[in-house]
Design a protein around this motif. Sequence first.
Motif, PDB file in Angstrom:
ATOM      1  N   SER A 260       0.730  -1.132   0.230  1.00 34.27           N
ATOM      2  CA  SER A 260       0.196   0.430  -0.047  1.00 34.27           C
ATOM      3  C   SER A 260       0.855   1.125  -0.094  1.00 34.27           C
ATOM      4  CB  SER A 260      -0.854   0.222   1.447  1.00 34.27           C
ATOM      5  OG  SER A 260      -0.362   0.442   2.159  1.00 34.27           O
ATOM      6  N   ASP A 261       0.243   2.532  -0.094  1.00 32.15           N
ATOM      7  CA  ASP A 261       0.880   3.889   0.203  1.00 32.15           C
ATOM      8  C   ASP A 261       2.102   4.435  -1.040  1.00 32.15           C
ATOM      9  OD1 ASP A 261      -0.304   3.724   2.341  1.00 32.15           O
ATOM     10  OD2 ASP A 261       1.148   3.237   3.874  1.00 32.15           O
ATOM     11  N   ALA A 262       1.567   3.478  -2.745  1.00 34.62           N
ATOM     12  CA  ALA A 262       2.104   4.115  -2.920  1.00 34.62           C
ATOM     13  C   ALA A 262       1.331   4.437  -4.605  1.00 34.62           C
ATOM     14  CB  ALA A 262       2.896   2.407  -3.797  1.00 34.62           C
ATOM     15  N   LEU A 263       2.204   5.343  -5.157  1.00 36.59           N
ATOM     16  CA  LEU A 263       1.567   6.297  -5.834  1.00 36.59           C
ATOM     17  C   LEU A 263       0.918   5.666  -7.115  1.00 36.59           C
ATOM     18  CD1 LEU A 263       3.448   9.631  -6.031  1.00 36.59           C
ATOM     19  CD2 LEU A 263       1.403   9.281  -4.898  1.00 36.59           C
ATOM     20  N   VAL A 264       2.028   4.473  -7.204  1.00 32.78           N
ATOM     21  CA  VAL A 264       1.542   4.264  -9.160  1.00 32.78           C
ATOM     22  C   VAL A 264       1.730   2.487  -8.350  1.00 32.78           C
ATOM     23  CG1 VAL A 264       1.624   3.769 -11.485  1.00 32.78           C
ATOM     24  CG2 VAL A 264       2.127   6.070 -10.062  1.00 32.78           C
ATOM     25  N   MET A 265       1.104   1.398  -9.293  1.00 26.14           N
ATOM     26  CA  MET A 265       1.157   0.202  -8.871  1.00 26.14           C
ATOM     27  C   MET A 265       1.462  -0.838 -10.096  1.00 26.14           C
ATOM     28  SD  MET A 265       0.094  -2.102  -5.346  1.00 26.14           S
ATOM     29  CE  MET A 265       1.077  -0.932  -4.856  1.00 26.14           C
ATOM     30  N   LEU A 266       2.223  -1.604 -10.363  1.00 24.56           N
ATOM     31  CA  LEU A 266       2.426  -2.847 -10.994  1.00 24.56           C
ATOM     32  C   LEU A 266       2.052  -4.053 -10.699  1.00 24.56           C
ATOM     33  CD1 LEU A 266       5.234  -1.234 -13.906  1.00 24.56           C
ATOM     34  CD2 LEU A 266       2.647  -0.466 -13.647  1.00 24.56           C
ATOM     35  N   TRP A 267       1.398  -4.627 -11.733  1.00 22.15           N
ATOM     36  CA  TRP A 267       1.202  -5.976 -10.973  1.00 22.15           C
ATOM     37  C   TRP A 267       0.894  -6.773 -12.631  1.00 22.15           C
ATOM     38  CZ3 TRP A 267      -3.852  -8.482  -9.160  1.00 22.15           C
ATOM     39  CH2 TRP A 267      -3.892  -9.806  -8.136  1.00 22.15           C
ATOM     40  N   ASN A 268       1.927  -7.774 -12.395  1.00 19.02           N
ATOM     41  CA  ASN A 268       2.297  -9.245 -13.820  1.00 19.02           C
ATOM     42  C   ASN A 268       1.304  -9.821 -13.128  1.00 19.02           C
ATOM     43  OD1 ASN A 268       2.992 -10.794 -15.653  1.00 19.02           O
ATOM     44  ND2 ASN A 268       4.957  -9.218 -15.743  1.00 19.02           N
ATOM     45  N   LEU A 269      -0.150  -9.803 -13.978  1.00 22.37           N
ATOM     46  CA  LEU A 269      -0.960 -11.198 -13.642  1.00 22.37           C
ATOM     47  C   LEU A 269      -0.263 -12.509 -13.879  1.00 22.37           C
ATOM     48  CD1 LEU A 269      -3.829  -9.806 -14.408  1.00 22.37           C
ATOM     49  CD2 LEU A 269      -3.585 -10.171 -13.081  1.00 22.37           C
ATOM     50  N   LYS A 270       0.828 -12.218 -15.231  1.00 20.16           N
ATOM     51  CA  LYS A 270       1.189 -13.900 -15.892  1.00 20.16           C
ATOM     52  C   LYS A 270       2.232 -14.257 -14.905  1.00 20.16           C
ATOM     53  CE  LYS A 270       2.494 -15.777 -20.277  1.00 20.16           C
ATOM     54  NZ  LYS A 270       3.404 -16.180 -20.945  1.00 20.16           N
ATOM     55  N   SER A 271       2.943 -13.399 -13.987  1.00 20.03           N
ATOM     56  CA  SER A 271       4.349 -14.325 -13.170  1.00 20.03           C
ATOM     57  C   SER A 271       3.438 -13.865 -11.804  1.00 20.03           C
ATOM     58  CB  SER A 271       5.693 -12.823 -13.274  1.00 20.03           C
ATOM     59  OG  SER A 271       5.021 -11.616 -13.207  1.00 20.03           O
ATOM     60  N   GLY A 272       2.667 -13.064 -11.825  1.00 20.65           N
ATOM     61  CA  GLY A 272       2.484 -12.097  -9.877  1.00 20.65           C
ATOM     62  C   GLY A 272       3.045 -11.537  -9.369  1.00 20.65           C
ATOM     63  N   LYS A 273       4.303 -10.658 -10.222  1.00 20.27           N
ATOM     64  CA  LYS A 273       5.126  -9.639  -9.693  1.00 20.27           C
ATOM     65  C   LYS A 273       4.521  -8.366  -9.406  1.00 20.27           C
ATOM     66  CE  LYS A 273       9.765  -7.732 -10.363  1.00 20.27           C
ATOM     67  NZ  LYS A 273      10.104  -7.498 -11.189  1.00 20.27           N
ATOM     68  N   ILE A 274       4.440  -7.764  -7.954  1.00 16.16           N
ATOM     69  CA  ILE A 274       3.780  -6.887  -7.659  1.00 16.16           C
ATOM     70  C   ILE A 274       5.304  -5.927  -7.923  1.00 16.16           C
ATOM     71  CG2 ILE A 274       2.676  -5.382  -6.316  1.00 16.16           C
ATOM     72  CD1 ILE A 274       0.995  -8.057  -5.272  1.00 16.16           C
ATOM     73  N   SER A 275       4.896  -4.583  -8.127  1.00 18.31           N
ATOM     74  CA  SER A 275       5.914  -3.494  -8.145  1.00 18.31           C
ATOM     75  C   SER A 275       5.478  -2.172  -7.806  1.00 18.31           C
ATOM     76  CB  SER A 275       7.440  -3.019  -9.369  1.00 18.31           C
ATOM     77  OG  SER A 275       6.466  -3.236 -10.490  1.00 18.31           O
ATOM     78  N   ALA A 276       6.053  -1.333  -7.128  1.00 18.64           N
ATOM     79  CA  ALA A 276       5.851  -0.669  -7.191  1.00 18.64           C
ATOM     80  C   ALA A 276       7.004   0.658  -6.159  1.00 18.64           C
ATOM     81  CB  ALA A 276       4.452  -0.293  -5.950  1.00 18.64           C
ATOM     82  N   MET A 277       7.027   2.253  -5.935  1.00 14.57           N
ATOM     83  CA  MET A 277       7.913   2.949  -5.829  1.00 14.57           C
ATOM     84  C   MET A 277       7.416   4.487  -5.036  1.00 14.57           C
ATOM     85  SD  MET A 277      11.026   1.908  -5.078  1.00 14.57           S
ATOM     86  CE  MET A 277      11.840   3.410  -5.127  1.00 14.57           C
ATOM     87  N   PRO A 278       6.971   4.907  -4.042  1.00 19.19           N
ATOM     88  CA  PRO A 278       7.364   3.865  -3.083  1.00 19.19           C
ATOM     89  C   PRO A 278       6.212   3.141  -2.123  1.00 19.19           C
ATOM     90  CG  PRO A 278       7.264   6.229  -1.611  1.00 19.19           C
ATOM     91  CD  PRO A 278       7.173   6.369  -4.141  1.00 19.19           C
TER      92      PRO A 278
END
Length: 659
Positions: free
Chosen positions: A620-638
């Motif tokens: 949580s508390d991110a401005l933008v969050m990316l979720w790769n549905l295929k790999s399941g990887k979640i990335s965000a800053m901050p």
Amino acid sequence: MKNFSAPFIFVLLVGMAAVSLLRAQLPQGLSGKKISYAFQDPKTLKLKAIFTGQNAKQVTGSQVLVSEFAMKTFRNGDTNQVELIVEAPECLVDRNNSVASSPGRLKAYTASTNFLIEGEGFFCQQTNALLIISNKVETTIRKDLLKSRSVEKTPQPTPGLSDSTNQFLKIYADHFEFLYESNLVIYTGNVLVTDPQIGLTCDLLTIFLTTNKTIQKITAANHVVIVNKKDGSIATGDEATYVLNGDEESIELTGHPTWRDGQRDGKADRFVFDRKNNIFRAEKNAVFKLPREKIGQPGLLNSNASSTNAQTGKPVEISADLFTFKLAETNGPVQEIIAEKNVVILSESDQSRATGDKAIYNEETGLVQLTGNPVWKNNQNEIKADILAIGKTNQFFSAKTNVSMKLPATLFKRTLAAGAANTATVTNEFIQIFCNEFSYATNTAEFSENVRATLLDENGSQTTLRCDFAKVSFGPGNQVETVFADKNVVLEEIPGPALRTNVLKKTLACELLTVNRSAKTGLLESIHAETKVVGEQIERAALGEVVKRISADVVDAKFSPTTNQIETVVAERNVLIEKIEPNKSGQASGEKAVYRMSAGQEVVELTGHPSARTETMLFSDALVMLWNLKSGKISAMPYKVTPLNATNNLKPLRKISQP
């Protein structure tokens, strides 16, 4: 005709009686100039008739030739009440044979000229009650006196009224016979009957009298032709019968009868023209043809008809056991046609066939309404309902109550099957639609109440749309441009095995759905869904099934202009995304989510207070969050990471309700 029977027959009877009176009253051996003889009724001594002649000459012992013969009969002995006038240039009276004859002209008419019969050459014999007029017979009867039931009540003519006012019924013929004992009046040879409404021609016209010498019926036989003067329609047959039944008045046409009105024509076993109610009926084995442009044919359903320039103008053929044509009050053109029992409507122009128990056609609107288990079909199209209606205005077509439609898949397939690539024209594929009401006009189709549309294509894929209301707009070539669905909308696709895909089912539910398609390329352009939107895709995986689900207030999808595959999906307001796998699950939320397919990867970009969670972690508390549905990887800053436990773990999104 019933009402003028008494005055008409009166003319004939008095004309025949004149022979008897003349034979009885002219003294034997009478000869002289300017003769005049008055005859009184032996019982009442009232004046009955006056005979006059320019000259009377004894030809033989029993024959007297009277030139400029004239006779007047009187009512109640009053010379001011003339009943009948009979005139002939000459009359040969044979006392021994009770015969009066002449090759010259005979004229018999009422004093008011309401009724008149004349012709050239006459023969009258009292013994067998026979009156013959040999040539050029003409009978005239005043039309406005048809309500008169007796001679005593016959009104006087309107001052200044002439034949030009079309107030007369006339009968022309080559030959005339009146057989008193047989109760027959016969006209033969080039018979013409004409009045302000109709003209009738035939070879033989017979008037059948009752025992009291009123008209019972009239028949016309041999080459009968009836012309309606108002609309120019023509009916033909072997025999026409004028029927009197109480207050009813009708003309029946039998013997291979036909009817033609401009470009319209028909045939039946019997035609009946109800003159009182201005109704024309065709009974048994009736078939009528109407101009193609008079009956509308829905453009939506003509996409597969092999219409050619030669076929376009071909008439529409309607057959039934009974037709009823309603005419205008002035006996004018047809206003309405009602076909009943075993109704079949065939249109060669679009290869269509419609059937039902009853069809009503309105001439002004060109609207045809079919009831009684109606079915309309052409080529690959079929529509059933309790009521079908087809109109020429705006190519209108409608179906009401228990509507079932079978239409070619080329109209809808590429719109509903959102994930399918555009291909060439599909054959032998249909979309089945059920609803309670359907209408089509001006390239727009509407479906109402319990709408369900299902497509099973050549790959075995099944696509279904369910909603309360749907509106489809068509572009050039009847290609779907826009589909709008409203209330309780569910769009579902189950890919067929031939596609070799891991996708088991795709489902989209919402309250409002709009699908746009390019009429030029045939490819999908966009999908817009709003209000309680839930999208779901179920896929096959090695260890079981994978469920991907999204909910939002608004979802927009755009498609590739080359592959017809989804390029981007934008979900806004109250966005929730869920992926459920056999051994793990994840969720994400935000105010906006953008889905992109790139290089085989499915990535969701979340903004607007985005958050994501697995079964053990919350991001949580991110401005933008990316979720790769295929790999399941979640990335965000901050972002902030929070461990989850049993009290705050994942709660699955609502599933799409199934009917």
